[in-house]
Write a protein that holds these residues in place. Structure first.
Motif, short mmCIF file in Angstrom:
data_model
loop_
_atom_site.label_atom_id
_atom_site.label_comp_id
_atom_site.label_asym_id
_atom_site.label_seq_id
_atom_site.Cartn_x
_atom_site.Cartn_y
_atom_site.Cartn_z
N PHE A 209 -3.65 2.70 -3.35
CA PHE A 209 -2.19 2.82 -3.35
C PHE A 209 -1.65 2.32 -4.69
O PHE A 209 -1.99 1.22 -5.14
CB PHE A 209 -1.59 1.97 -2.22
CG PHE A 209 -1.70 2.57 -0.85
CD1 PHE A 209 -0.61 3.21 -0.28
CD2 PHE A 209 -2.88 2.51 -0.14
CE1 PHE A 209 -0.70 3.77 0.99
CE2 PHE A 209 -2.99 3.06 1.12
CZ PHE A 209 -1.89 3.70 1.69
N GLU B 270 2.76 7.18 4.87
CA GLU B 270 1.86 7.01 3.73
C GLU B 270 0.78 5.97 4.04
O GLU B 270 -0.40 6.16 3.73
CB GLU B 270 2.67 6.56 2.51
CG GLU B 270 1.88 6.53 1.22
CD GLU B 270 2.72 6.12 0.03
OE1 GLU B 270 2.13 5.96 -1.07
OE2 GLU B 270 3.95 5.95 0.18
N GLY C 153 -3.04 6.99 4.52
CA GLY C 153 -3.84 6.51 3.39
C GLY C 153 -4.90 5.49 3.73
O GLY C 153 -5.67 5.09 2.86
#
Length: 517
Positions: free
Chosen positions: A341, A351, A355
């Motif tokens: 990230f 996200e 992720g």
């Protein structure tokens, strides 16, 4: 450092009174215990070795789940086996098909055991977590939307505030091994307090607060009452205060009532974007058949703490244990994923979820085999057929959730996956839930009760706080992995899960933290 959930500090006199009362009431209840209608049990396998009064000997109550799973493996037939404990008959359900039949009838024809809801009511904590039937239906309409994925996005800022404080606390302590159990409980309490009612108790930095102390005392009382064979808290005048729970609950109710008054006096533009505001907004129509009385609203705030703090703390503790003790390169994989990230602090809900597939896989496996819920007690309101036997109303069932998830004979679509390493279902595998998408990228299967994974409940009774709990754990664990190399202190004793209010680690987990290069 002692885990406040697992250490039940009762004054010696109070403890002696409890022992005397419990012993006397057990004896009396066994003498006057009315005969209950049973199914024709000739075809039901029974656990051998039952003795008068005690029934089947379980050994340490903390190992009850493990013992029940052992019995299920040895003696069950058609997915059931009968156990006797202190004169009460229990049907252990240890097969996915049998469990699914009971679960499908919740929360109207099959409910939690009545003593479970009674314990929560005794501590002013009557809410969605312990509700059944019509109460559940009303609570769900008000509480459920307040924990929707859309609203979880509003709560993420509170999670990040407390996570930053946790990182600062860990930094200040990392020169020596750190006992994390209590720190993580403080963190989850602080998060729930901010999310529920914007109360910044900040127990991570302050150490103590009135609300924090009362919540911990409430958890201790819940721990005692849920495993007590007798309802000592019903003793007139003094019963509710013997374990300190009644006094803590009284103070918390007073605090939450004040917070409600303060919220109602604010203009719409001044109201904080918290759980309380959202629930009050949905509860405006006092004439609606689903309107929630103030005591019930307060009970839902209380159960939000009970259901959302210790359960998350236990899962975090177990996950960190697995990360620290793994020797397969798991930590490096998880850290690389988190470090990918560009700005973890600013990442949104989707996200973060998309992720961190490896971290999510670890969490799902921890919840399956090392999590806070290994079994659930249920009772049928109507006659029900299970495993070829018809059971009358008010039969007590114990569903062995963890055990069922390890079996290989469920329907194919409900089998726990073997994962990329083809790991047996009985084994812990942190990569079990990983898969690849069409582009060849690593992703994670999203497990649910439909695929035999039950940590967050089943059907209509699925926990509405799943999205919030998941993102909370991802942010805390992701932040730690980005910052530290995590290991167990030297000569760390082994850890196992024991039964208290939830399943929880039997020891303080002590971590050595080094700044990640």
């Amino acid at each position: 450092m002692t885990n406040p959930i697992s250490s039940i500090d009762v004054e010696p006199f109070t403890f002696a009174v409890l022992v005397i009362i419990a012993t006397s009431l057990i004896y009396l209840s066994l003498i006057v215990l009315p005969k209950r209608q049973h199914a024709n049990s000739s075809s039901i396998p029974k656990i051998p070795g039952a003795v008068p009064i005690v029934g089947n000997r379980i050994g340490s109550p903390e190992k009850f789940s493990v013992k029940m799973e052992e019995w299920a493996s040895k003696y069950s037939k058609n997915g059931i086996v009968e156990m006797n404990l202190y004169g009460t008959r229990y049907i252990i359900v240890c097969d996915d098909r049998a469990a699914a039949k009971l679960e499908a009838a919740r929360p109207f024809e099959v409910t939690r055991l009545p003593q479970f809801e009674a314990v929560f009511q005794s501590l002013s904590s009557q809410g969605l977590f312990g509700a059944e039937g019509e109460n559940w239906k009303k609570d769900r309409r008000i509480v459920g939307p307040s924990l929707s994925r859309k609203n979880v996005r509003d709560y993420m800022s509170s999670v990040k505030i407390v996570t930053h404080r946790l990182m600062d606390k860990l930094d200040s302590l990392k020169a020596s091994p750190i006992a994390i159990n209590e720190l993580l409980l403080c963190a989850t309490l602080d998060i729930i307090a901010l999310v529920a009612c914007t109360a910044d108790i900040d127990s991570l930095r302050q150490g103590e607060s009135n609300m924090g102390n009362d919540l911990k005392q409430l958890f201790k009382a819940l721990s005692i009452r849920t495993i007590s064979p007798v309802a000592y808290w019903k003793i007139p005048l003094i019963g509710n205060y013997l374990d300190g729970g009644g006094s803590a609950a009284d103070r918390l109710v007073k605090t939450y009532r004040k917070l409600i008054r303060e919220n109602e006096e604010l203009s719409e533009s001044e109201k904080p974007n918290n759980f309380l505001t959202k629930v009050l907004s949905l509860n405006k129509d006092k004439n609606s058949e689903y309107a929630m009385a103030e005591d019930r609203l307060i009970g839902n705030i209380m159960t939000m703490f009970a259901a959302g703090s210790e359960t998350t703390q236990v899962t975090l503790c177990s996950a960190l244990w697995e990360i620290a003790s793994d020797e397969s390169g798991l930590q490096d994989e998880l850290a690389a994923e988190a470090l990918a990230f560009k700005n973890f602090d600013e990442a949104g809900l989707d996200e973060i979820a998309d992720g961190l597939p490896r971290l999510r896989s670890l969490i799902y496996e921890v919840l399956r085999l090392r999590g806070p819920t290994s079994l659930i007690g249920l009772q049928n309101m109507k006659e029900v057929e299970i495993g070829g036997t018809t059971f009358p109303p008010n039969t007590t069932f114990l569903i062995a959730l963890r055990y069922i998830s390890t079996l290989d004979d469920s329907d194919p679509e409900r089998l726990i996956p073997l994962g990329p390493n083809n790991a047996p279902r009985k084994e812990f595998c942190p990569r079990r839930w990983l898969t690849t998408n069409e582009d060849g990228n690593t992703t994670v299967q999203n497990p649910s009760h439909k695929s035999g994974w039950r940590p967050f409940g089943v059907g209509m009774r699925v926990c509405p706080g799943r999205d919030f709990a998941e993102v909370e754990m991802l942010i805390i664990l992701g932040s730690m992995l980005r910052k530290y190399e995590i290991s167990l202190k030297e000569n760390h004793p082994p850890m196992t899960m024991v039964k208290r209010f939830t399943e929880c680690p039997d020891i303080d987990i002590c971590l050595s933290l080094k700044d990640r290069k």
